[in-house]
Scaffold this motif. Structure first.
Motif, PDB file in Angstrom:
ATOM      1  N   GLU A 160       8.315  -3.133  -2.969  1.00 37.96           N
ATOM      2  CA  GLU A 160       7.965  -4.012  -1.852  1.00 37.96           C
ATOM      3  C   GLU A 160       7.627  -5.399  -2.391  1.00 37.96           C
ATOM      4  N   LEU A 161       8.488  -6.355  -2.070  1.00 35.38           N
ATOM      5  CA  LEU A 161       8.301  -7.741  -2.490  1.00 35.38           C
ATOM      6  C   LEU A 161       7.456  -8.463  -1.448  1.00 35.38           C
ATOM      7  N   VAL A 162       6.410  -9.139  -1.896  1.00 38.95           N
ATOM      8  CA  VAL A 162       5.531  -9.890  -0.999  1.00 38.95           C
ATOM      9  C   VAL A 162       5.643 -11.364  -1.370  1.00 38.95           C
ATOM     10  N   VAL A 163       5.953 -12.225  -0.397  1.00 39.54           N
ATOM     11  CA  VAL A 163       6.192 -13.642  -0.674  1.00 39.54           C
ATOM     12  C   VAL A 163       5.584 -14.519   0.417  1.00 39.54           C
ATOM     13  N   VAL A 298       7.734   2.746 -16.677  1.00 39.25           N
ATOM     14  CA  VAL A 298       8.576   3.944 -16.580  1.00 39.25           C
ATOM     15  C   VAL A 298       8.866   4.277 -15.121  1.00 39.25           C
ATOM     16  N   GLY A 299       7.822   4.238 -14.293  1.00 37.54           N
ATOM     17  CA  GLY A 299       7.973   4.533 -12.874  1.00 37.54           C
ATOM     18  C   GLY A 299       7.385   3.422 -12.031  1.00 37.54           C
ATOM     19  N   PRO A 300       7.665   3.411 -10.737  1.00 43.58           N
ATOM     20  CA  PRO A 300       7.164   2.357  -9.850  1.00 43.58           C
ATOM     21  C   PRO A 300       5.640   2.263  -9.835  1.00 43.58           C
ATOM     22  N   ASN A 301       5.146   1.026  -9.765  1.00 42.48           N
ATOM     23  CA  ASN A 301       3.712   0.797  -9.599  1.00 42.48           C
ATOM     24  C   ASN A 301       3.309   1.259  -8.197  1.00 42.48           C
ATOM     25  N   LEU A 302       2.235   2.068  -8.117  1.00 45.26           N
ATOM     26  CA  LEU A 302       1.859   2.677  -6.845  1.00 45.26           C
ATOM     27  C   LEU A 302       0.593   2.089  -6.236  1.00 45.26           C
ATOM     28  N   THR A 303       0.157   0.936  -6.728  1.00 46.55           N
ATOM     29  CA  THR A 303      -1.089   0.335  -6.250  1.00 46.55           C
ATOM     30  C   THR A 303      -1.107   0.154  -4.743  1.00 46.55           C
ATOM     31  N   THR A 304       0.017  -0.217  -4.171  1.00 40.11           N
ATOM     32  CA  THR A 304       0.084  -0.493  -2.727  1.00 40.11           C
ATOM     33  C   THR A 304       0.892   0.571  -1.988  1.00 40.11           C
ATOM     34  N   PHE A 305       0.949   1.768  -2.534  1.00 44.06           N
ATOM     35  CA  PHE A 305       1.797   2.802  -1.933  1.00 44.06           C
ATOM     36  C   PHE A 305       1.444   3.041  -0.463  1.00 44.06           C
ATOM     37  N   ASP A 307       0.461   0.986   1.663  1.00 45.15           N
ATOM     38  CA  ASP A 307       0.814  -0.165   2.497  1.00 45.15           C
ATOM     39  C   ASP A 307       2.317  -0.237   2.781  1.00 45.15           C
ATOM     40  N   ARG A 308       3.092   0.600   2.118  1.00 42.36           N
ATOM     41  CA  ARG A 308       4.544   0.545   2.290  1.00 42.36           C
ATOM     42  C   ARG A 308       4.963   1.186   3.620  1.00 42.36           C
ATOM     43  N   ASN A 309       6.250   1.020   3.930  1.00 46.90           N
ATOM     44  CA  ASN A 309       6.748   1.657   5.151  1.00 46.90           C
ATOM     45  C   ASN A 309       7.861   2.666   4.861  1.00 46.90           C
ATOM     46  N   ARG A 310       8.089   2.963   3.569  1.00 46.29           N
ATOM     47  CA  ARG A 310       9.086   3.958   3.182  1.00 46.29           C
ATOM     48  C   ARG A 310       8.610   4.711   1.937  1.00 46.29           C
ATOM     49  N   VAL A 311       9.035   5.943   1.826  1.00 43.57           N
ATOM     50  CA  VAL A 311       8.863   6.730   0.603  1.00 43.57           C
ATOM     51  C   VAL A 311      10.192   6.686  -0.144  1.00 43.57           C
ATOM     52  N   ALA A 312      10.144   6.356  -1.433  1.00 44.03           N
ATOM     53  CA  ALA A 312      11.355   6.279  -2.270  1.00 44.03           C
ATOM     54  C   ALA A 312      12.355   5.248  -1.743  1.00 44.03           C
ATOM     55  N   GLY A 313      11.888   4.323  -0.945  1.00 40.74           N
ATOM     56  CA  GLY A 313      12.742   3.250  -0.465  1.00 40.74           C
ATOM     57  C   GLY A 313      13.481   3.524   0.825  1.00 40.74           C
ATOM     58  N   PHE A 314      13.604   4.813   1.213  1.00 42.47           N
ATOM     59  CA  PHE A 314      14.428   5.097   2.390  1.00 42.47           C
ATOM     60  C   PHE A 314      13.889   6.227   3.275  1.00 42.47           C
ATOM     61  N   MET A 315      12.946   7.035   2.770  1.00 40.02           N
ATOM     62  CA  MET A 315      12.419   8.148   3.570  1.00 40.02           C
ATOM     63  C   MET A 315      11.241   7.684   4.420  1.00 40.02           C
ATOM     64  N   ASP A 316      10.970   8.410   5.503  1.00 38.92           N
ATOM     65  CA  ASP A 316       9.848   8.072   6.371  1.00 38.92           C
ATOM     66  C   ASP A 316       8.546   8.047   5.570  1.00 38.92           C
ATOM     67  N   SER A 360      -4.190   1.440  -1.325  1.00 42.29           N
ATOM     68  CA  SER A 360      -3.917   0.280  -0.469  1.00 42.29           C
ATOM     69  C   SER A 360      -4.756  -0.921  -0.902  1.00 42.29           C
ATOM     70  N   VAL A 361      -4.199  -2.108  -0.698  1.00 46.18           N
ATOM     71  CA  VAL A 361      -4.942  -3.344  -0.942  1.00 46.18           C
ATOM     72  C   VAL A 361      -5.043  -4.180   0.335  1.00 46.18           C
ATOM     73  N   GLU A 362      -4.372  -3.734   1.393  1.00 46.34           N
ATOM     74  CA  GLU A 362      -4.372  -4.487   2.634  1.00 46.34           C
ATOM     75  C   GLU A 362      -5.546  -4.060   3.511  1.00 46.34           C
ATOM     76  N   LYS A 363      -6.151  -5.029   4.159  1.00 50.10           N
ATOM     77  CA  LYS A 363      -7.289  -4.748   5.021  1.00 50.10           C
ATOM     78  C   LYS A 363      -6.816  -4.226   6.376  1.00 50.10           C
TER      79      LYS A 363
END
Length: 363
Positions: A160-163, A298-305, A307-316, A360-363
């Motif tokens: 998840e890119l945040v800009v 080695v694997g994706p950083n999960l700090t904001t897991f 806060d995401r809207n997908r699992v593995a990029g494409f699953m609910d 999560s890091v989002e309020k």
């Protein structure tokens, strides 16, 4: 005869419907609904080239139809010979000059925008205090996920890119394994992530992603990279500059965060035992992977897991999908490098999924 005509009518209808539907799409992933300056410039080039091609097609079709009806045999007879124009200076001049003008009409803006959009000289600019004047994001593509490092901010995330909006965001692109290609369709054209060199470009995000149906723009890998190429997605969140600065501070505040094997939280203890060697839960750090030979995390950083809207990029993004992914990732994304954790009990999967959803890091 009538059956043949009906078939042709159906074919014509379906063809027309296909053409119209090709212009439809979701705003978060459609190149026809540009959401940034770069995308708009490229869209204008698309309109210009399409207009020129349509003009040429119309001219050819009009000439063909005129010749078809004006010189048809039933009207002029079998022995009619049209006026011969071979060697006509006027015609030679017309079909030489017009194509040259059309090529120039397309070439001049194309060359202009190519150099404009490829200008990254300001990427390394610093102010009087030595601070970076522009946001730079290092993008590493892997099988089959994305890592985003903000080297000047000491922040790293994945998938998840945040800009910030309404400013140039510069990108360094590289791949860890095979060639990939970084593409956010609604915001700008694609550019390759190569293993052997770093590609650079910039994008400008002008639309608030929260106005979109799913709250994010969709990013894709646009280079065939393996069996799960089509599932190599990432998401983009756009924020105001003030909100982005708050997000950066929240990510930096996670420095040193880890999982404890002795934790009373069963999910955290399982994560510390089985996952922490590949996945970080701190968003603060500097992978410094632009040394080309560096593989990054080695694997994706999960700090904001959470806060995401997908699992593995494409699953609910829910615990049920997450548990299925953890138990058998190859079933859902063939060729990825994550091992299966099918030895975990249902209770352990429930605990681990609950822990991850709470990151999560989002309020």
């Amino acid at each position: 005869m009538m059956k043949g005509l009906k078939k042709w009518r159906l074919f014509t209808l379906l063809t027309a419907l296909t053409i119209f539907l090709a212009g439809c799409g979701q705003q978060e992933i459609s190149t026809l609904l540009p959401a940034g300056e770069v995308a708009k410039d490229q869209f204008n080039l698309l309109l210009l080239s399409s207009g020129i091609m349509l003009f040429v097609i119309l001219v050819v079709v009009i000439i063909y139809v005129i010749a078809l009806f004006r010189f048809r045999r039933s009207k002029l007879g079998e022995d009619h010979m049209p006026e011969q124009v071979e060697g006509s200076n006027v015609l030679e001049l017309v079909w030489t000059v017009i194509p040259i003008l059309l090529v120039l009409l397309l070439a001049v803006p194309t060359v202009y925008y190519t150099y404009k959009l490829g200008n990254v000289t300001a990427m390394g600019a610093v102010d009087d205090d030595g601070n970076a004047e522009n946001l730079v994001v290092d993008v590493k593509a892997k099988l089959y996920w994305w890592e985003f490092d903000y080297p000047d901010l000491g922040v790293t995330t994945a998938q998840e890119l945040v800009v910030p909006m309404n400013e140039k965001v510069y990108f360094n692109l590289i791949a860890a394994d095979v060639k990939h290609s970084f593409w956010i369709p609604a915001v700008g054209g694609k550019l390759d992530n190569n293993v052997e060199n770093v590609n650079k470009f910039y994008l400008i995000f002008e639309k608030d992603s929260r106005d979109l149906e799913e709250g994010v723009f969709f990013g894709k890998c646009a280079e065939l990279c393996g069996p799960s190429h089509a599932l190599m997605d990432f998401k983009v969140k756009t924020l105001t500059r003030a909100e982005f600065d708050e997000w950066v501070l929240a990510m930096q505040a996670t420095e040193g965060a880890t999982a404890d094997k002795a934790s009373a939280d069963q999910g955290e203890a399982i994560f510390a035992e089985s996952c922490i060697s590949c996945h970080a839960v701190s968003g603060a750090g500097d992978p410094a992977y632009l040394g080309v030979d560096h593989a990054g995390a080695v694997g994706p950083n999960l700090t904001t897991f959470g806060d995401r809207n997908r699992v593995a990029g494409f699953m609910d993004h829910d615990e049920d999908s997450l548990k299925k992914w953890i138990a058998d990732p190859q079933k859902y994304k063939p060729g990825n490098t994550m091992p299966a954790f099918d030895h975990l009990s249902d209770a352990e999967l429930d605990a681990l999924a609950g822990y991850l959803m709470g990151l999560s890091v989002e309020k």
